[in-house]
Design a protein around this motif. Structure first.
Motif, PDB file in Angstrom:
ATOM      1  N   UNK A   8       0.762  -1.319   0.097  1.00 58.17           N
ATOM      2  CA  UNK A   8       0.106   0.042  -0.041  1.00 58.17           C
ATOM      3  C   UNK A   8       0.803   1.209  -0.088  1.00 58.17           C
ATOM      4  N   UNK A   9       0.124   2.392  -0.246  1.00 51.52           N
ATOM      5  CA  UNK A   9       0.876   3.801  -0.454  1.00 51.52           C
ATOM      6  C   UNK A   9       0.360   4.482  -1.352  1.00 51.52           C
ATOM      7  N   UNK A  10       0.586   5.840  -1.433  1.00 50.11           N
ATOM      8  CA  UNK A  10       0.051   6.811  -2.030  1.00 50.11           C
ATOM      9  C   UNK A  10       0.202   6.333  -3.774  1.00 50.11           C
ATOM     10  N   UNK A  11      -0.568   6.961  -4.616  1.00 48.23           N
ATOM     11  CA  UNK A  11      -0.207   6.821  -6.084  1.00 48.23           C
ATOM     12  C   UNK A  11       1.179   7.128  -6.329  1.00 48.23           C
ATOM     13  N   UNK A  12       1.835   6.440  -7.312  1.00 47.79           N
ATOM     14  CA  UNK A  12       2.996   6.989  -7.787  1.00 47.79           C
ATOM     15  C   UNK A  12       4.100   6.648  -6.721  1.00 47.79           C
ATOM     16  N   UNK A  13       3.704   5.642  -5.556  1.00 48.78           N
ATOM     17  CA  UNK A  13       4.971   5.136  -4.661  1.00 48.78           C
ATOM     18  C   UNK A  13       5.686   4.128  -5.026  1.00 48.78           C
ATOM     19  N   UNK A  14       5.386   3.407  -6.457  1.00 52.25           N
ATOM     20  CA  UNK A  14       6.099   2.473  -6.744  1.00 52.25           C
ATOM     21  C   UNK A  14       5.672   0.786  -6.729  1.00 52.25           C
ATOM     22  N   UNK A  15       4.333   1.132  -6.306  1.00 53.40           N
ATOM     23  CA  UNK A  15       3.772  -0.450  -5.990  1.00 53.40           C
ATOM     24  C   UNK A  15       3.277  -1.253  -7.239  1.00 53.40           C
ATOM     25  N   UNK A  16       2.860  -0.649  -8.294  1.00 47.36           N
ATOM     26  CA  UNK A  16       2.661  -1.397  -9.444  1.00 47.36           C
ATOM     27  C   UNK A  16       3.963  -1.738 -10.224  1.00 47.36           C
ATOM     28  N   UNK A  17       5.090  -0.907 -10.133  1.00 44.54           N
ATOM     29  CA  UNK A  17       6.343  -1.151 -10.668  1.00 44.54           C
ATOM     30  C   UNK A  17       7.110  -2.313  -9.963  1.00 44.54           C
ATOM     31  N   UNK A  18       6.758  -2.436  -8.720  1.00 50.03           N
ATOM     32  CA  UNK A  18       7.353  -3.646  -7.977  1.00 50.03           C
ATOM     33  C   UNK A  18       6.793  -4.751  -8.294  1.00 50.03           C
ATOM     34  N   UNK A  19       5.330  -4.526  -8.238  1.00 47.10           N
ATOM     35  CA  UNK A  19       4.505  -6.121  -8.791  1.00 47.10           C
ATOM     36  C   UNK A  19       4.755  -6.357 -10.146  1.00 47.10           C
ATOM     37  N   UNK A  20       4.982  -5.474 -11.075  1.00 50.98           N
ATOM     38  CA  UNK A  20       5.370  -5.731 -12.468  1.00 50.98           C
ATOM     39  C   UNK A  20       6.913  -6.375 -12.627  1.00 50.98           C
ATOM     40  N   UNK A  21       7.623  -6.033 -11.869  1.00 50.72           N
ATOM     41  CA  UNK A  21       8.918  -6.423 -12.012  1.00 50.72           C
ATOM     42  C   UNK A  21       8.804  -7.915 -11.388  1.00 50.72           C
ATOM     43  N   UNK A  22       8.079  -8.114 -10.407  1.00 50.13           N
ATOM     44  CA  UNK A  22       8.234  -9.577  -9.652  1.00 50.13           C
ATOM     45  C   UNK A  22       7.486 -10.465 -10.795  1.00 50.13           C
ATOM     46  N   UNK A  23       6.190  -9.763 -11.558  1.00 46.44           N
ATOM     47  CA  UNK A  23       5.800 -10.650 -12.617  1.00 46.44           C
ATOM     48  C   UNK A  23       6.455 -10.867 -14.001  1.00 46.44           C
ATOM     49  N   UNK A  24       7.692 -10.289 -13.894  1.00 45.30           N
ATOM     50  CA  UNK A  24       8.301 -10.507 -14.990  1.00 45.30           C
ATOM     51  C   UNK A  24       8.019  -9.673 -16.123  1.00 45.30           C
ATOM     52  N   UNK A  25       7.031  -8.695 -16.114  1.00 41.66           N
ATOM     53  CA  UNK A  25       6.562  -7.674 -16.933  1.00 41.66           C
ATOM     54  C   UNK A  25       7.658  -6.690 -17.148  1.00 41.66           C
ATOM     55  N   UNK A  26       8.439  -6.446 -16.265  1.00 44.21           N
ATOM     56  CA  UNK A  26       9.234  -4.982 -16.284  1.00 44.21           C
ATOM     57  C   UNK A  26      10.622  -5.623 -15.912  1.00 44.21           C
ATOM     58  N   UNK A  27      11.517  -5.080 -16.608  1.00 44.96           N
ATOM     59  CA  UNK A  27      12.919  -5.281 -15.859  1.00 44.96           C
ATOM     60  C   UNK A  27      13.538  -3.952 -14.997  1.00 44.96           C
ATOM     61  N   UNK A  28      14.226  -4.555 -14.085  1.00 47.64           N
ATOM     62  CA  UNK A  28      14.524  -3.434 -13.243  1.00 47.64           C
ATOM     63  C   UNK A  28      15.883  -2.680 -13.738  1.00 47.64           C
TER      64      UNK A  28
END
Lengths: 340, 257
Positions: free
Chosen positions: A41-61
């Protein structure tokens, strides 16, 4: 299969920046336990979705490491895609296909045995209350039905790790309750769930761990009870009669008087830490009056995850609907009311 | 191909077919368009001399295989539109993040598109016969020339998909028609025999894949010829493999945000 340490994912010094210099993740470390429900959880733009997408392999760190179910998700192997399911916030459905056609197509793509597809589709449709709607094209579905079908696709192969990005968005209260119950049951069946949500009341009730994020960093990561104990404070939220600019001298005066107890002001909402409602409430309201700030209403928030979130991030999460303007809802002197 | 792979291909193929059948207007238009070309060109140039093929062959007969191949070319160029729709609804991302081999997803999609285009070409052939075109096919030649046309369809469907995946814009499909289809059509032997073209155009048409597909079909439909393995089937098969490989790479790239 979780790693030997009983963790489904391990993240170290994870950083993700986008062109233009936007830093979405700024050195995140995280260990996700197996057989548990973890909330991000966290405010919008705090990086939650980016973190989830990296875990899912949808985004490279950009740098750092993430190991999910024992492998690097950036490799996006077919095996990992079989064991992990990512349910995005945006609905990913074909409006022209029927619910049944959609489920059957994905059942084949997930490699379910031919003989078990019908039973699995029926089971999911029953548990997600889609049964009477399977023959309809998706464009005829209501928003809630689409959300359920979207979720059903993520559950088809019974993933070891389920990653959900705001799955309760657009669901009515009954749908939300149903979903949280489902996630809890999944964890009981040795599945691990990571869910992005602003639904802090439900996080407190149903999640084993919660990570509060801000500015690409994890500010707190523990069980909801520990986060509450360490970061929550009783809070007085005052609804002012006017929209006060942050630069208003009256606010500056108030900030000076209240010191560390002055938490934040967001348009007409002023938040103040309240240690002792009996002795402090009247004094704070008097201070407001002295600064010619009219209080229209106020409410006292007891220490909970929402106030911990506020204390950590400086912004309020979604307003808890049962605690505002409902006479008798846990009301006691000064808890919810008009200033006397 | 294993049983599981075959199920994936047939599931994606089935979905693509269902979606095509749900758009009868588009399907009808894709038949009307070649018929208009055939009627206009066929009757406008009915006195056009094509003695090269023998006195009994008229321009309409000569044109019909060209129009059939053109049907495949025009239809193939629109193959990517469905991918753009799937990207717009985020459905493609979801398909690509299943454990299914992404090349099998592409095989299923191209299989459905090419089989539909060949069926449309067959319908155009029948419609051509009803307006007076005459053919004298050889069965083996016809089978091999349909294979050549199939390879041609795979290549251009894959090219269309690649452009769709790279640009993600429906407008790019309109550009594709003008930038690829028209030059390809008018530098081929679809409408005019090579020996009646200006010198440079005749040389250019020799390497045009549409010429290879039309030549095979025309030879088998009008003069019992068996398509040449080295001059039409193998080059078209190689082209389809190359474009399939490029489209597969574009599809894998699309799986990442």
């Amino acid at each position: 299969m979780p790693t030997d340490s009983g963790q489904v994912a391990t993240v170290r010094s994870l950083r993700k920046s986008y062109p233009g210099g936007v830093v979405a993740l700024d050195g995140v470390d995280l260990d996700l336990d197996s057989n548990s429900v973890t909330a991000l959880t966290g405010p919008n733009g705090s990086g939650k979705t980016t973190l989830l997408r990296i875990l899912a392999g949808r985004l490279a760190p950009t740098s750092g490491t993430a190991i999910v179910l024992g492998v690097d998700p950036a490799a996006s192997s077919s095996l990992l895609r079989r064991r992990l399911s990512f349910v995005s916030q945006e609905l990913a459905l074909d409006p022209e296909m029927t619910g049944a056609q959609t489920l059957r197509l994905f059942a084949v793509l997930y490699g379910l045995p031919r003989g078990s597809i019908g039973a699995r589709v029926d089971e999911l449709a029953r548990s997600l209350e889609l049964m009477g709607h399977l023959a309809m094209p998706v464009h005829a579905y209501s928003g809630g039905l689409r959300r359920r079908l979207h979720l059903a696709l993520g559950l088809l192969q019974e993933p070891e790790l389920l990653l959900l990005d705001e799955p309760t968005a657009g669901l009515d209260p009954a749908g939300r309750a149903f979903l949280w119950g489902l996630l809890k049951r999944l964890a009981e069946r040795s599945r691990s769930v990571v869910v992005i949500t602003h639904d802090l009341g439900e996080v407190e009730r149903h999640c084993d761990r919660v990570a509060v994020m801000l500015g690409g960093k994890i500010l707190a990561f523990s069980s909801p009870q520990v986060v509450v104990r360490q970061h929550a404070r009783r809070m007085l939220q005052i609804e002012l009669a006017e929209d006060v600019a942050a630069t208003d001298t009256r606010l500056a005066n108030l900030r000076q008087i209240l010191g560390a107890k002055f938490l934040a002001v967001q348009r007409t909402k002023l938040s103040v830490q309240l240690d002792d409602p009996h002795s402090e409430l009247d004094r704070i309201l008097a201070m407001l009056a002295a600064q010619h700030l009219e209080a229209r209403a106020f409410q006292v928030h007891e220490p909970d995850l929402a106030t911990a979130y506020f204390g950590l991030t400086g912004v309020s999460a979604e307003e808890p609907p049962t605690r505002r303007g409902e006479p008798g809802a846990g009301r006691r002197r000064g808890e919810n009311g008009e200033p006397g | 191909m294993s049983g599981a792979a075959l199920r994936i291909v047939s599931a994606v193929c089935g979905r693509t077919w269902i979606k095509a059948l749900r758009r009868p207007v588009l399907l009808s238009f894709s038949l009307v368009q070649p018929m208009i070309w055939m009627l206009f060109f066929g009757f406008l140039f009915q006195r056009y001399p094509i003695e090269w093929f023998g006195a009994e062959i008229r321009y309409l007969d000569f044109l019909l295989p060209g129009i059939c191949a053109m049907t495949v070319l025009f239809g193939a160029s629109q193959s990517g539109i469905e991918l753009i729709r799937d990207m717009q609804t985020h459905f493609l991302g979801r398909l690509l993040n299943t454990p299914a081999d992404r090349r099998l997803l592409l095989v299923g999609k191209l299989g459905a598109d090419v089989s539909r285009l060949l069926a449309q070409a067959a319908l155009v052939l029948l419609l051509g016969l009803t307006v007076g075109a005459r053919i004298s096919p050889s069965i083996l030649g016809l089978i091999l020339s349909v294979a050549a046309l199939g390879f041609f369809g795979i290549a251009f469907c894959a090219l269309s998909c690649t452009i769709a995946l790279l640009t993600r814009a429906p407008e790019s499909m309109a550009v594709f028609v003008h930038v690829v289809n028209m030059p390809l059509l008018f530098t081929s032997t679809a409408f005019v025999p090579r020996h009646q073209m200006p010198g440079f155009l005749a040389s250019l048409s020799r390497y045009n894949p549409l010429t290879l597909a039309v030549g095979s079909l025309r030879g088998s439909l009008l003069s019992h010829q068996i398509p040449s393995l080295s001059e039409s089937l193998l080059p078209l098969a190689a082209l389809s493999l190359i474009f399939f490989g490029i489209a597969s790479a574009a599809l894998s790239r699309a799986a990442k945000d």
